[in-house]
Write a protein that holds these residues in place. Structure first.
Motif, mmCIF file in Angstrom:
data_model
loop_
_atom_site.group_PDB
_atom_site.id
_atom_site.type_symbol
_atom_site.label_atom_id
_atom_site.label_comp_id
_atom_site.label_asym_id
_atom_site.label_seq_id
_atom_site.Cartn_x
_atom_site.Cartn_y
_atom_site.Cartn_z
ATOM 1 N N THR A 170 0.838 -1.204 0.000
ATOM 2 C CA THR A 170 0.000 0.000 0.000
ATOM 3 C C THR A 170 0.874 1.255 0.000
ATOM 4 O OG1 THR A 170 -0.194 0.134 2.384
ATOM 5 C CG2 THR A 170 -1.817 -1.195 1.273
ATOM 6 N N PHE A 171 2.051 1.178 0.653
ATOM 7 C CA PHE A 171 2.960 2.339 0.665
ATOM 8 C C PHE A 171 3.390 2.718 -0.746
ATOM 9 C CE2 PHE A 171 4.967 2.574 5.196
ATOM 10 C CZ PHE A 171 3.717 2.827 5.706
ATOM 11 N N PHE A 172 3.871 1.705 -1.528
ATOM 12 C CA PHE A 172 4.380 2.111 -2.849
ATOM 13 C C PHE A 172 3.241 2.530 -3.774
ATOM 14 C CE2 PHE A 172 4.617 -2.634 -3.816
ATOM 15 C CZ PHE A 172 3.708 -2.653 -4.859
ATOM 16 N N THR A 173 2.049 1.944 -3.547
ATOM 17 C CA THR A 173 0.914 2.373 -4.367
ATOM 18 C C THR A 173 0.551 3.831 -4.056
ATOM 19 O OG1 THR A 173 0.069 0.131 -4.331
ATOM 20 C CG2 THR A 173 -1.467 1.846 -5.008
ATOM 21 N N LEU A 174 0.445 4.133 -2.762
ATOM 22 C CA LEU A 174 0.066 5.497 -2.374
ATOM 23 C C LEU A 174 1.147 6.500 -2.745
ATOM 24 C CD1 LEU A 174 -1.596 4.818 1.043
ATOM 25 C CD2 LEU A 174 -2.672 5.720 -1.008
ATOM 26 N N HIS A 175 2.421 6.103 -2.549
ATOM 27 C CA HIS A 175 3.523 6.985 -2.941
ATOM 28 C C HIS A 175 3.369 7.344 -4.427
ATOM 29 C CE1 HIS A 175 7.667 8.542 -3.105
ATOM 30 N NE2 HIS A 175 7.825 7.843 -4.207
ATOM 31 N N GLY A 176 3.087 6.327 -5.255
ATOM 32 C CA GLY A 176 2.928 6.559 -6.695
ATOM 33 C C GLY A 176 1.707 7.408 -7.002
ATOM 34 N N VAL A 177 0.558 7.028 -6.427
ATOM 35 C CA VAL A 177 -0.685 7.746 -6.733
ATOM 36 C C VAL A 177 -0.567 9.212 -6.310
ATOM 37 C CG1 VAL A 177 -3.124 7.945 -6.105
ATOM 38 C CG2 VAL A 177 -2.177 5.720 -6.677
ATOM 39 N N ILE A 178 -0.050 9.441 -5.100
ATOM 40 C CA ILE A 178 0.059 10.819 -4.596
ATOM 41 C C ILE A 178 1.049 11.615 -5.440
ATOM 42 C CG2 ILE A 178 0.897 12.226 -2.658
ATOM 43 C CD1 ILE A 178 -0.368 10.139 -0.799
ATOM 44 N N MET A 179 2.236 11.040 -5.674
ATOM 45 C CA MET A 179 3.257 11.794 -6.408
ATOM 46 C C MET A 179 2.838 12.066 -7.851
ATOM 47 S SD MET A 179 5.561 12.749 -4.458
ATOM 48 C CE MET A 179 6.889 12.501 -3.310
ATOM 49 N N ILE A 180 2.203 11.082 -8.498
ATOM 50 C CA ILE A 180 1.829 11.274 -9.908
ATOM 51 C C ILE A 180 0.575 12.152 -10.017
ATOM 52 C CG2 ILE A 180 1.009 10.149 -12.020
ATOM 53 C CD1 ILE A 180 3.823 9.378 -11.645
ATOM 54 N N PHE A 181 -0.529 11.682 -9.416
ATOM 55 C CA PHE A 181 -1.814 12.342 -9.674
ATOM 56 C C PHE A 181 -2.016 13.615 -8.845
ATOM 57 C CE2 PHE A 181 -2.731 7.901 -10.937
ATOM 58 C CZ PHE A 181 -3.097 8.140 -12.240
ATOM 59 N N LEU A 182 -1.387 13.682 -7.676
ATOM 60 C CA LEU A 182 -1.624 14.855 -6.823
ATOM 61 C C LEU A 182 -0.467 15.849 -6.832
ATOM 62 C CD1 LEU A 182 -3.284 13.140 -3.727
ATOM 63 C CD2 LEU A 182 -4.399 14.488 -5.473
ATOM 64 N N PHE A 183 0.724 15.424 -7.255
ATOM 65 C CA PHE A 183 1.856 16.359 -7.245
ATOM 66 C C PHE A 183 2.363 16.692 -8.649
ATOM 67 C CE2 PHE A 183 6.594 16.838 -7.087
ATOM 68 C CZ PHE A 183 6.588 18.158 -6.693
ATOM 69 N N ILE A 184 2.904 15.706 -9.379
ATOM 70 C CA ILE A 184 3.630 16.069 -10.607
ATOM 71 C C ILE A 184 2.699 16.503 -11.736
ATOM 72 C CG2 ILE A 184 5.298 15.344 -12.319
ATOM 73 C CD1 ILE A 184 6.540 13.539 -10.494
ATOM 74 N N VAL A 185 1.584 15.751 -11.954
ATOM 75 C CA VAL A 185 0.704 16.113 -13.076
ATOM 76 C C VAL A 185 0.127 17.522 -12.891
ATOM 77 C CG1 VAL A 185 -1.451 15.565 -14.260
ATOM 78 C CG2 VAL A 185 0.196 13.770 -13.820
ATOM 79 N N PRO A 186 -0.491 17.824 -11.729
ATOM 80 C CA PRO A 186 -1.047 19.180 -11.619
ATOM 81 C C PRO A 186 0.012 20.228 -11.259
ATOM 82 C CG PRO A 186 -1.575 17.949 -9.635
ATOM 83 C CD PRO A 186 -0.834 17.004 -10.550
#
Lengths: 547, 96
Positions: A77-93
């Motif tokens: 769950t850590f690596f999934t959340l790390h990915g989801v947060i960094m991609i969809f909530l940080f880098i894309v926007p």
């Protein structure tokens, strides 16, 4: 560049609101693009810090073989959340929503974006998406454990809260589309008199190209996510071979969006670089049109390469060869940019202030990321390296070394304009230096680990990998300290820093013609553009303006 | 607002109903064809019918037929991108 922009400023946008409210409501109901940009800055930085903490915990778990601080399921769950947060909530926007919002209208000489209320709505949609991600963590079933790519068939079979978490990504996509529509319209309709397309700063060109990808590609991930939810709820069989479906179709649909999304992440960063280098080299950009068109070229070619993520998934040999070939084409417009940046600095009068140092770090890190991209883009070598730490190292060099580094470059470049205050330059220099060391210590060992065969997303590893894992984990601690310094400097200076002048770096694009921080509608009088975007012969005239 | 709308070309209810009936007819053809085994051709037929239907919706219901050329250019760019994506996906599916 501009006439009639002399600001006899009394009040900044902090002191004047677009609505009748005061306090927090004045912010929550604002339609001012600058305030919305800042609200994005605060929320996106918050999620970035959460992502960093998850990353630090993952590195701590990997300091020794076997279970150290968390269980295997928690690690998933850590690596999934790390990915989801960094991609969809940080880098894309990140760059478009924060710096695009704040500076696109100012650099165009406009009072605001075309649809200010839609702009506020897109922030709320972003927040709803973010809250849904958080809610999915605490509902029965547990946090999502599929990895940020949500691959079929596991994402259909796992009992964790996949449907809600991916629905959050669906909602975030809407925010992205609304921002894209707003920016395209603003560029077409609200350019100041005299600001032709080829007088726009290159940051605008990159945001404009990005906006097109946001509009055209994002609906594809939206519909794909709905199909996965349908598949989970009703077993419709779109991706299930037993019912006539195709599991590889999911990977196609996912990457048809997610590869162009890589360019949503990197293009604005390249735009920021094209702003910072001329300012600190005191020299007009080399190859303006080449850089402008290379942004559009990257945006287009980005659509043609997605299946290079799928070389080992069982797609046909013909497709593998063609996609590998197409992948190499992306190197051309990227190379055009790098060569033009370097040529801009040639015989310039270089002033190594923190924003330029961040850009220097970017050029090195991004080049390593780009060149190792050729290794995994080649069909033959990718078969060996697919799903190993080599890929993890590669995309961290591109994403964090590329866009992440430029997030800080942009923050340190535009901070005096956004907050009207200056940060501690010496501490900022230390921040960049430490970042560069920590970054390479954290991620370079992963290239070697991957080459040696360490698979990605594994919670445990063979004892012979221990040394490199320890180096990487120590690097993560140094990165944690660096983040405290880098954010701490900004946070402290936003309140206590000395007042910044209107043009601390000697930039010439329109944002440096107005006050720091700018007034409510950016300019007291809409400027008329009479010069090229990076014409430094106007600097002396600008110094007179501010007197 | 009303002033602006009257300047535009206005489409009568008759046209809308005709287009609606055409869409229903095309949908029933799609459903019927899906029941016959045409092999790979079935897909081509389904795509062709879908293309005709979207052309009707975009031109009539979405008023693109009466809009400025810039909207048509943007639409063509998007359409072209989709065609490219389809062709590249089929490079995999057809050769697997």
């Amino acid at each position: 560049m501009a006439n009639g922009t002399i600001a006899v400023s009394e009040k900044s946008f902090y002191e004047e609101s677009t609505n009748k409210h005061s306090g927090i409501l004045a912010w929550l109901l604002t339609t001012d693009h600058k305030r919305i940009g800042l609200m994005y800055l605060y929320t996106i930085s918050g999620f970035f810090i959460v992502g960093v903490i998850l990353g630090l915990l993952m590195r701590l778990e990997l300091i020794a073989p076997g279970e150290t601080i968390v269980s295997a399921q928690t690690y998933n769950t850590f690596f999934t959340l790390h990915g989801v947060i960094m991609i969809f909530l940080f880098i894309v926007p990140g760059l478009p929503a924060i710096f695009g919002n704040f500076f696109l209208p100012i650099q165009l000489g406009a009072k605001d974006v075309s649809f200010p209320r839609l702009n506020l709505l897109s922030w709320y949609v972003y927040m709803i998406g973010a809250v849904l991600v958080l809610v999915s963590l605490f509902l029965p079933g547990g946090p999502i454990d599929t990895g940020w790519t949500f691959y079929i068939p596991y994402s259909v079979r796992t009992g964790t809260n996949v449907s809600l978490a991916i629905f959050a990504a669906f909602v975030l996509g809407f925010s992205s589309i609304l921002t894209g529509i707003n920016f395209v319209t603003t560029v077409h309709r609200l350019r100041a008199p005299g600001m032709g397309f080829f007088r726009m700063p290159l940051f605008i060109w990159s945001i404009y190209s990005t906006a097109w990808i946001q509009i055209i590609a994002t609906p594809i991930i939206g519909i794909t996510i709905l199909l996965v939810i349908l598949e989970r709820a009703f077993g419709v069989g779109i991706f299930d071979p037993a019912l006539g479906g195709d599991p590889i179709l999911y990977q196609h649909l996912f990457w048809i969006y997610s590869h162009p999304a890589v360019y949503i992440m990197i293009l604005p960063a390249m735009g920021v670089v094209s702003e910072i280098i001329p300012t600190f080299a005191r020299r007009t950009i080399f190859g303006y049109k080449a850089i402008a068109f290379s942004s559009l070229a990257i945006a287009f070619v980005g659509y043609l390469v997605w299946a290079h993520h799928m070389f080992t998934s069982g797609i046909s040999d013909t497709a593998r060869i063609i996609f590998s070939l197409l992948t190499f084409i992306v190197a051309l417009p990227s190379g055009v940019k790098v060569f033009n940046w370097v040529a801009t600095m040639y015989k310039g009068s270089i002033d190594p202030k923190p924003p330029l140092l961040w850009v220097m770090a970017f050029i090195v890190l991004f080049s390593i990321g780009g060149l190792t991209g050729l290794v995994v883009g080649s069909l033959a070598t990718d078969i060996h390296l697919h799903d190993t730490y080599f890929v993890v190292a590669h995309f961290h060099y591109v994403m964090f070394g590329g866009t992440g580094t430029i997030f800080f470059a942009a923050l340190y470049y535009w901070f005096p304009k956004m907050f009207g205050r200056m940060y501690n330059i010496k501490l900022a220099n230390w921040g960049v230096g430490l970042f560069f060391v920590a970054f390479n210590m954290l991620y370079f060992p992963k290239f070697i680990l991957g080459y040696m065969g360490m698979p990605r997303r594994y919670f445990d590893y063979l004892p012979e990998f221990t040394d490199l894992h320890v180096i990487s984990t120590v690097g993560s601690w140094l990165m944690g300290i660096t983040m405290i310094i880098v954010f701490g400097n900004i946070f402290y200076s936003a309140f206590k820093g000395p007042k910044a002048p209107r043009n601390p770096w000697g930039g010439v694009t329109l944002e440096w013609h107005t006050a720091s921080p700018p007034p409510l509608e950016n300019f007291h009088e809409i400027p008329t553009v009479t010069r090229e975007p990076y014409d430094f012969s106007q600097l002396e005239e600008m110094n007179d303006e501010s007197k | 607002m009303h002033q602006e709308e009257t300047n535009h070309h206005s489409t009568g209810y008759g046209t809308y109903i005709l287009v609606w009936l055409a869409l229903i007819a095309l949908t029933s053809i799609t459903v019927t064809v899906a029941g016959i085994d045409f092999g790979m051709v079935a897909l081509a037929i389904a795509m062709l019918i879908a293309a005709i239907k979207s052309a009707l919706v975009i031109n009539i219901f979405m008023h693109i037929k009466y809009e400025e050329p810039i909207f048509k250019v943007f639409l063509l760019v998007s359409g072209f991108t989709i065609v490219v994506i389809f062709v590249l996906t089929f490079l995999d599916v057809v050769n697997r």
